[in-house]
Design a protein around this motif. Structure first.
Motif, PDB file in Angstrom:
ATOM      1  N   GLY A 131       0.782  -1.224   0.000  1.00  0.00           N
ATOM      2  CA  GLY A 131       0.000   0.000   0.000  1.00  0.00           C
ATOM      3  C   GLY A 131       0.814   1.274   0.000  1.00  0.00           C
ATOM      4  N   GLY A 132       1.979   1.263   0.612  1.00  0.00           N
ATOM      5  CA  GLY A 132       2.796   2.464   0.657  1.00  0.00           C
ATOM      6  C   GLY A 132       3.459   2.799  -0.658  1.00  0.00           C
ATOM      7  N   ASP A 133       3.397   1.876  -1.613  1.00  0.00           N
ATOM      8  CA  ASP A 133       4.043   2.068  -2.911  1.00  0.00           C
ATOM      9  C   ASP A 133       3.009   2.101  -4.029  1.00  0.00           C
ATOM     10  OD1 ASP A 133       6.322   2.421  -4.474  1.00  0.00           O
ATOM     11  OD2 ASP A 133       6.616   0.276  -4.805  1.00  0.00           O
ATOM     12  N   LEU A 134       1.785   2.519  -3.689  1.00  0.00           N
ATOM     13  CA  LEU A 134       0.664   2.427  -4.619  1.00  0.00           C
ATOM     14  C   LEU A 134       0.232   3.807  -5.113  1.00  0.00           C
ATOM     15  CD1 LEU A 134      -1.362   0.375  -5.868  1.00  0.00           C
ATOM     16  CD2 LEU A 134      -2.846   0.833  -3.912  1.00  0.00           C
ATOM     17  N   ALA A 135       0.070   3.920  -6.434  1.00  0.00           N
ATOM     18  CA  ALA A 135      -0.399   5.160  -7.060  1.00  0.00           C
ATOM     19  C   ALA A 135      -1.778   4.924  -7.681  1.00  0.00           C
ATOM     20  CB  ALA A 135       0.596   5.612  -8.123  1.00  0.00           C
ATOM     21  N   PHE A 136      -2.400   6.003  -8.173  1.00  0.00           N
ATOM     22  CA  PHE A 136      -3.738   5.929  -8.761  1.00  0.00           C
ATOM     23  C   PHE A 136      -3.788   6.749 -10.047  1.00  0.00           C
ATOM     24  CE2 PHE A 136      -4.089   5.324  -4.229  1.00  0.00           C
ATOM     25  CZ  PHE A 136      -4.963   4.244  -4.107  1.00  0.00           C
ATOM     26  N   HIS A 137      -4.518   6.232 -11.024  1.00  0.00           N
ATOM     27  CA  HIS A 137      -4.706   6.959 -12.283  1.00  0.00           C
ATOM     28  C   HIS A 137      -6.172   6.880 -12.670  1.00  0.00           C
ATOM     29  CE1 HIS A 137      -4.074   8.503 -16.315  1.00  0.00           C
ATOM     30  NE2 HIS A 137      -4.613   7.412 -16.842  1.00  0.00           N
ATOM     31  N   ASP A 138      -6.803   8.037 -12.897  1.00  0.00           N
ATOM     32  CA  ASP A 138      -8.225   8.079 -13.225  1.00  0.00           C
ATOM     33  C   ASP A 138      -8.490   7.537 -14.632  1.00  0.00           C
ATOM     34  OD1 ASP A 138      -9.096   9.092 -10.810  1.00  0.00           O
ATOM     35  OD2 ASP A 138      -8.837  11.180 -11.437  1.00  0.00           O
ATOM     36  N   TYR A 139      -9.656   6.947 -14.781  1.00  0.00           N
ATOM     37  CA  TYR A 139     -10.038   6.323 -16.049  1.00  0.00           C
ATOM     38  C   TYR A 139     -10.300   7.377 -17.117  1.00  0.00           C
ATOM     39  CZ  TYR A 139     -12.390   3.138 -19.267  1.00  0.00           C
ATOM     40  OH  TYR A 139     -12.744   2.388 -20.356  1.00  0.00           O
ATOM     41  N   THR A 158       7.256   7.844  -8.835  1.00  0.00           N
ATOM     42  CA  THR A 158       8.345   6.909  -8.523  1.00  0.00           C
ATOM     43  C   THR A 158       7.833   5.608  -7.912  1.00  0.00           C
ATOM     44  OG1 THR A 158       8.658   7.911  -6.332  1.00  0.00           O
ATOM     45  CG2 THR A 158       9.948   8.826  -8.151  1.00  0.00           C
ATOM     46  N   ARG A 159       6.529   5.435  -7.888  1.00  0.00           N
ATOM     47  CA  ARG A 159       5.965   4.247  -7.253  1.00  0.00           C
ATOM     48  C   ARG A 159       6.000   3.051  -8.196  1.00  0.00           C
ATOM     49  NH1 ARG A 159       1.691   6.154  -2.682  1.00  0.00           N
ATOM     50  NH2 ARG A 159       3.027   7.843  -1.901  1.00  0.00           N
ATOM     51  N   SER A 160       5.792   1.872  -7.613  1.00  0.00           N
ATOM     52  CA  SER A 160       5.965   0.637  -8.373  1.00  0.00           C
ATOM     53  C   SER A 160       4.673  -0.130  -8.587  1.00  0.00           C
ATOM     54  CB  SER A 160       6.990  -0.267  -7.669  1.00  0.00           C
ATOM     55  OG  SER A 160       8.239   0.376  -7.566  1.00  0.00           O
ATOM     56  N   ALA A 161       3.559   0.392  -8.106  1.00  0.00           N
ATOM     57  CA  ALA A 161       2.259  -0.252  -8.303  1.00  0.00           C
ATOM     58  C   ALA A 161       1.219   0.830  -8.493  1.00  0.00           C
ATOM     59  CB  ALA A 161       1.901  -1.131  -7.108  1.00  0.00           C
ATOM     60  N   MET A 162       0.173   0.492  -9.243  1.00  0.00           N
ATOM     61  CA  MET A 162      -0.859   1.487  -9.526  1.00  0.00           C
ATOM     62  C   MET A 162      -2.213   0.807  -9.668  1.00  0.00           C
ATOM     63  SD  MET A 162      -1.143   4.068 -12.812  1.00  0.00           S
ATOM     64  CE  MET A 162      -0.112   5.381 -12.154  1.00  0.00           C
ATOM     65  N   LEU A 163      -3.243   1.480  -9.148  1.00  0.00           N
ATOM     66  CA  LEU A 163      -4.616   1.113  -9.456  1.00  0.00           C
ATOM     67  C   LEU A 163      -5.094   2.038 -10.563  1.00  0.00           C
ATOM     68  CD1 LEU A 163      -6.344   0.521  -5.991  1.00  0.00           C
ATOM     69  CD2 LEU A 163      -5.669  -1.198  -7.677  1.00  0.00           C
ATOM     70  N   LEU A 164      -5.403   1.468 -11.719  1.00  0.00           N
ATOM     71  CA  LEU A 164      -6.001   2.217 -12.810  1.00  0.00           C
ATOM     72  C   LEU A 164      -7.497   2.259 -12.520  1.00  0.00           C
ATOM     73  CD1 LEU A 164      -4.024   0.418 -15.615  1.00  0.00           C
ATOM     74  CD2 LEU A 164      -3.628   2.758 -14.837  1.00  0.00           C
ATOM     75  N   ARG A 165      -7.985   3.394 -12.100  1.00  0.00           N
ATOM     76  CA  ARG A 165      -9.353   3.517 -11.603  1.00  0.00           C
ATOM     77  C   ARG A 165     -10.370   2.953 -12.600  1.00  0.00           C
ATOM     78  NH1 ARG A 165     -10.136   4.292  -6.218  1.00  0.00           N
ATOM     79  NH2 ARG A 165      -9.044   6.134  -5.406  1.00  0.00           N
ATOM     80  N   ASN A 166     -11.302   2.131 -12.069  1.00  0.00           N
ATOM     81  CA  ASN A 166     -12.366   1.534 -12.878  1.00  0.00           C
ATOM     82  C   ASN A 166     -11.826   0.684 -14.020  1.00  0.00           C
ATOM     83  OD1 ASN A 166     -13.198   4.683 -12.255  1.00  0.00           O
ATOM     84  ND2 ASN A 166     -14.773   3.216 -11.642  1.00  0.00           N
TER      85      ASN A 166
END
Length: 247
Positions: A131-139, A158-166
């Motif tokens: 969780g501390g290395d998690l980014a977000f990108h809006d759809y 600089t993060r290594s994981a991402m949730l691509l929203r939706n």
């Protein structure tokens, strides 16, 4: 293809083909519609991507397509590439020298958490490790607009994981193994969150400060697991499942 490329590229092909087979084995594939890539060493900035019309359990080291930063195959191939895969992966490869490998998935659990307003919650040790290395990108729609690359890169930072929203999940790593292990933890965390929240609203939140401690531990532990422990074991598993992936 073996013998026609460098030994280093051939090993990258084996690692990436193994990752495709393992994603299929764990049920993370989405027919042919997700993608993983790895950068080929050299000044040309080429990277390997899956053939768009093959199921993941059909991908082999030789069938992987080498493309340039414009998405064009650099060698003759009977296969085609995924335009959205090119957009997302080229964005990260161009911007991050450390992102040699990129994995993007559309699993139901990953999509569900990506659609949740609060994203990944620190409900499990696994979630806290990543969780501390998690980014977000809006759809923004299906990722075929090359202009979206700048926004993907800016959101990833600089993060290594991402949730691509939706949409789904994404991880990067210095190696295929590192990106895969990070994705394994992220997907497991998403799955556990869906189970926990579906069981009722009386979830147990961790003590204050412990998510930050776990995040620091995960930053070191995930790299070690990928390099020395879990990825070598997963490669052996891929060979047991079907050694043809390495052809």
């Amino acid at each position: 293809m073996k013998g026609k490329v460098s030994d280093e590229e051939w090993q990258l092909r084996i690692d990436l083909a193994a990752a495709y087979r393992l994603v299929a084995h764990y049920g993370w594939d989405d027919l042919i519609f997700t993608h993983m890539s790895v950068r080929v060493p050299g000044p040309e900035h080429h990277f390997l991507l899956n053939p768009y019309n093959l199921m993941f359990e059909e991908v082999t080291a030789s069938s992987l397509i080498k493309v340039d930063l414009h998405g064009n195959p650099v060698e003759p191939t009977p296969f085609i590439t995924n335009p959205a895969g090119f957009t997302i992966h080229s964005a990260v490869h161009m911007a991050r020298d450390d992102a040699h490998a990129v994995i993007h998935l559309h699993t139901p659990h990953g999509q569900a958490v990506a659609a949740h307003e609060e994203g990944l919650l620190p409900l499990t040790q696994t979630a806290m490790l990543v969780g501390g290395d998690l980014a977000f990108h809006d759809y923004e729609g299906v990722a075929t607009d090359l202009e979206e690359r700048e926004r993907i890169v800016a959101d990833l930072g600089t993060r290594s994981a991402m949730l691509l929203r939706n949409h789904g999940t994404l991880t990067v790593g210095e190696t295929v193994g590192e990106a895969f292990i990070r994705m394994y933890f992220l997907e497991r965390a998403c799955e556990a969150q869906i189970y926990a929240l579906s069981a009722g609203d009386k979830v147990n939140n961790p003590p204050q400060g412990t998510p930050e401690v776990a995040a620091q531990q995960g930053a070191v532990g995930l790299k070690m697991a990928a390099k020395l422990l879990a990825w070598p074991a997963l490669l052996r598993k891929a060979y047991r499942l079907d050694p043809e992936f390495a052809s």
